[in-house]
Design an enzyme around this catalytic site. Structure first.
Site, PDB file in Angstrom:
ATOM      1  CG  HIS A 162     -30.063 -40.361 -44.545  1.00  0.00           C
ATOM      2  ND1 HIS A 162     -30.235 -39.252 -43.772  1.00  0.00           N
ATOM      3  CD2 HIS A 162     -31.310 -40.722 -44.953  1.00  0.00           C
ATOM      4  CE1 HIS A 162     -31.528 -38.953 -43.725  1.00  0.00           C
ATOM      5  NE2 HIS A 162     -32.200 -39.837 -44.431  1.00  0.00           N
TER       6      HIS A 162
ATOM      7  CD  GLU B  93     -35.367 -39.584 -34.232  1.00  0.00           C
ATOM      8  OE1 GLU B  93     -35.615 -38.542 -33.591  1.00  0.00           O
ATOM      9  OE2 GLU B  93     -35.556 -39.679 -35.458  1.00  0.00           O
TER      10      GLU B  93
END
Lengths: 325, 334
Positions: free
Chosen positions: B134, B65
């Site tokens: 999440h 990322e």
């Protein structure tokens, strides 16, 4: 490799320009007229000079906190740089950036930041843009040995290799990561080896010999520009000044961090003096010519300081300018 | 043209259409990130993009990322218009350096010499027993930082127009996207259009209370307002759409009229968006005679178990109950 005398003089001129610019900042730092953190490039001139000589104006360079040399070698304007270090409106970042945020997009100096390893991934992105546009640009990412502790470097190597991006990762191993010796921050292996697991072509080279830098740079730039993918280069060099400011202790005149014997040893390998000796021995330049170059450079530097000192600071009522374009 | 003849698209396909049209019309646009090939990650939002535009401009990246986001920023600095997707907002936390240190500050610290036309597309995916990593709605963090715009559209029409505007914006824009909206369908024009960033919209006019929210909770709030109307509470619903720059006026004007406000925010209360709206009201308007409440998730990470999720996430039902309590004087006695 054969070199024209014009090229040799050009390389020497740039190294002198970087060296004397850096040294011209010592006094203003010590007396407090320059206040932003300044990381001097003294001792590493051969790397920026040798690497950037092969680049066109359109090629990209990304730097780090110690990037005055990269900025100048890539064609950045001296006056604008000195004015930026004085944090004046006439500086290349209009006094908003200081020494650690030099920029000159018109010369391909795309950005410089002090977050260690912060521009490595940005450089990968610029190379990615070049690949999409097929514009044949090469991107150089300059970082130090300290940046090899940052995870983003390894992500970036992986990314650049996967997409065969035209980027050269240039690690200037100056043996110190702020106050820590490289021995204390890394297991004792050559830094250049970190690129091989990613299948990236890599080189190690003496970073204090401008001709060696020039040669390895030529290989790297040719390889990259022909679309073969990224290259990693480790240059062994040494910063003759402190991490920030003239000495390891900004206010001090001695070094507590590095053994004096080590500094003395590296002074003998001073890239500027070494190259001057070489040029004299090869009769490329006379001592008189060298003195003349130094004099010209110093005049230019003095003018830049005068320009900067006479420039206004940004206006307080413009503090909200440039938040958004 | 009558409404029912208009073409309908769901939220995910509206995103897909915005991306497709931008990639088609502007060669400098590129999309990168983890999951662009995978409906499992990003729904139908990236459907067919790789096939249509090729691997050079549409990159499904390795799990990295930080570098991926940095690459999107660097490409934008080098003249591209980039969109980088993080299929769970939580993953973007790895990329806070290129977002906050680099992109947000870039234009300022270069004295205007350079700018970063990048969209950070962060998908919030709360619920479904996915637990704490999440599901986080982190818009507050980004809205706090100068130099970032933060958008959170709630309808297919808006998401298409705002995403196109965000891609064309010369500044970094954080696009907060809630996965639960993806199936929501409405009329969406086929042509390209932009909805200006920084403008809220009144979704329902009302006189008793102002309800401010955004993203999927704007839709939950609208549903809640319909129920509240049956109870005698006529709520004005503002979908703020852009968190930063914030359309303060639309909120101030509405509260002036209703004298009551509930801010409904999918994130935590402390130092958050709802706190900011209250502070702005206090600083810039008179609070005399006005009542204020905030509806946020509990100050805890998200748990996996559905029983705890029920207690955690905000929905229309909870909004109704909270607003009814808050406006008890307005409720029609049974």
């Amino acid at each position: 490799m054969k070199y024209s005398s014009t090229l040799l003089e050009q390389l020497y001129h740039m190294m002198v320009k970087i060296r004397y610019t850096e040294e011209s900042l010592v006094e203003p730092i010590m007396n407090g007229t320059v206040r932003c953190p300044v990381h001097l490039y003294t001792g590493q001139e051969a790397v920026a000079t040798g690497m950037c000589t092969h680049l066109t104006r359109e090629d990209y360079v990304f730097g780090n906190h110690r990037s005055h040399g990269h900025y100048l070698a890539k064609g950045g304007d001296l006056k604008k740089m000195i004015a930026e270090i004085y944090c004046r409106e006439t500086g290349c970042a209009k006094g908003r950036g200081g020494s650690m945020h030099l920029i000159s997009p018109e010369n391909g100096v795309m950005g410089i930041v002090p977050i260690v390893a912060g521009t490595i991934s940005l450089a990968v992105g610029a190379a990615m843009a070049s690949k999409v546009r097929k514009d044949k640009r090469v991107t150089l990412s300059f970082f130090g040995d300290g940046a090899t502790g940052e995870g983003v470097l390894y992500e970036s190597l992986n990314f650049a290799s996967l997409y065969k991006l035209p980027i050269i990762f240039v690690c200037e191993n100056n043996l110190y990561s702020t106050h820590m010796t490289v021995k204390k921050i890394r297991p004792p292996q050559k830094i250049a080896k970190i690129a091989s697991p990613f299948g990236i072509k890599s080189f190690s080279s003496d970073g204090n010999d401008v001709l060696k830098v020039y040669e390895v740079s030529k290989k790297a730039v040719d390889y990259c520009r022909s679309g073969k993918g990224p290259v990693f280069i480790e240059f062994f060099t040494y910063r003759l000044r402190g991490h920030v400011g003239p000495d390891d202790n900004i206010q001090g005149s001695h070094t507590e961090i590095r053994p004096l014997s080590e500094v003395e040893k590296w002074k003998k390998r001073d890239p500027v003096l070494r190259f001057a000796k070489y040029l004299i021995s090869k009769k490329v330049l006379s001592q008189n010519k060298i003195n003349q170059i130094i004099q010209e450079v110093n005049n230019e530097i003095n003018q830049a300081h005068t320009f900067a000192q006479n420039s206004a600071r940004p206006l307080a009522n413009e503090v909200l300018e440039y938040v958004f374009k | 043209m009558s409404l029912n003849k208009e073409r309908k698209l769901n939220f995910a396909l509206a995103i897909n259409e915005a991306l497709t049209q931008m990639l088609e019309s502007d060669p400098s646009v590129m999309l990168i990130g983890q999951g662009v090939m995978s409906p499992w990650y990003v729904g139908n939002t990236c459907k067919d993009l790789l096939e249509k535009f090729g691997e050079a401009r549409v990159l499904d990246t390795p799990v990295s990322e930080n570098a991926t986001t940095g690459a999107a920023v660097g490409a934008a600095i080098a003249g591209m218009k980039t969109i980088v997707v993080h299929p769970r907002t939580d993953f973007a936390v790895y990329a806070l350096d290129p977002i906050i240190n680099e992109a947000a500050n870039w234009h300022y610290m270069s004295g205007g010499a350079s700018n970063v036309p990048v969209v950070f597309w962060l998908i919030v995916n709360g619920g479904g027993e996915q637990a704490a990593q999440h599901s986080q709605a982190l818009h507050t963090i980004f809205a706090h930082v100068p130099g970032l715009k933060v958008i959170a559209p709630s309808t297919p029409y808006d998401v298409k127009g705002m995403l196109i505007a965000a891609i064309n914006d010369p500044n970094p824009v954080v696009f907060i996207d809630n996965r639960s909206l993806y199936g929501f369908e409405e009329s969406v024009p086929e042509k390209m259009y932009e909805i200006p960033l920084g403008k809220g919209i009144i979704r329902r006019k009302g006189k008793d209370i102002t309800l401010v929210s955004f993203s999927h909770l704007a839709q939950e709030t609208l549903k809640a307002a319909e129920t509240l109307a049956l109870e005698g509470i006529d709520a004005e619903v503002i979908d703020i759409r852009t968190l930063k720059p914030l359309d303060e006026k639309i909120i101030f004007d509405s509260v002036e009229k209703t004298q009551r406000i509930a801010i409904i925010d999918s994130a935590w209360k402390f130092c958050g968006f709802s706190a900011e709206v209250v502070a702005l009201l206090a600083e810039k308007t008179s609070l005399e005679g006005k009542s204020i409440t905030r509806i946020n998730i509990p100050d805890a990470p998200a748990a996996a178990s559905n029983s705890l999720e029920q207690a955690y996430y905000i929905n229309a039902e909870k909004i109704v109950s909270r607003v009814k309590n808050f406006c008890s004087d307005k409720v029609i006695a049974n």
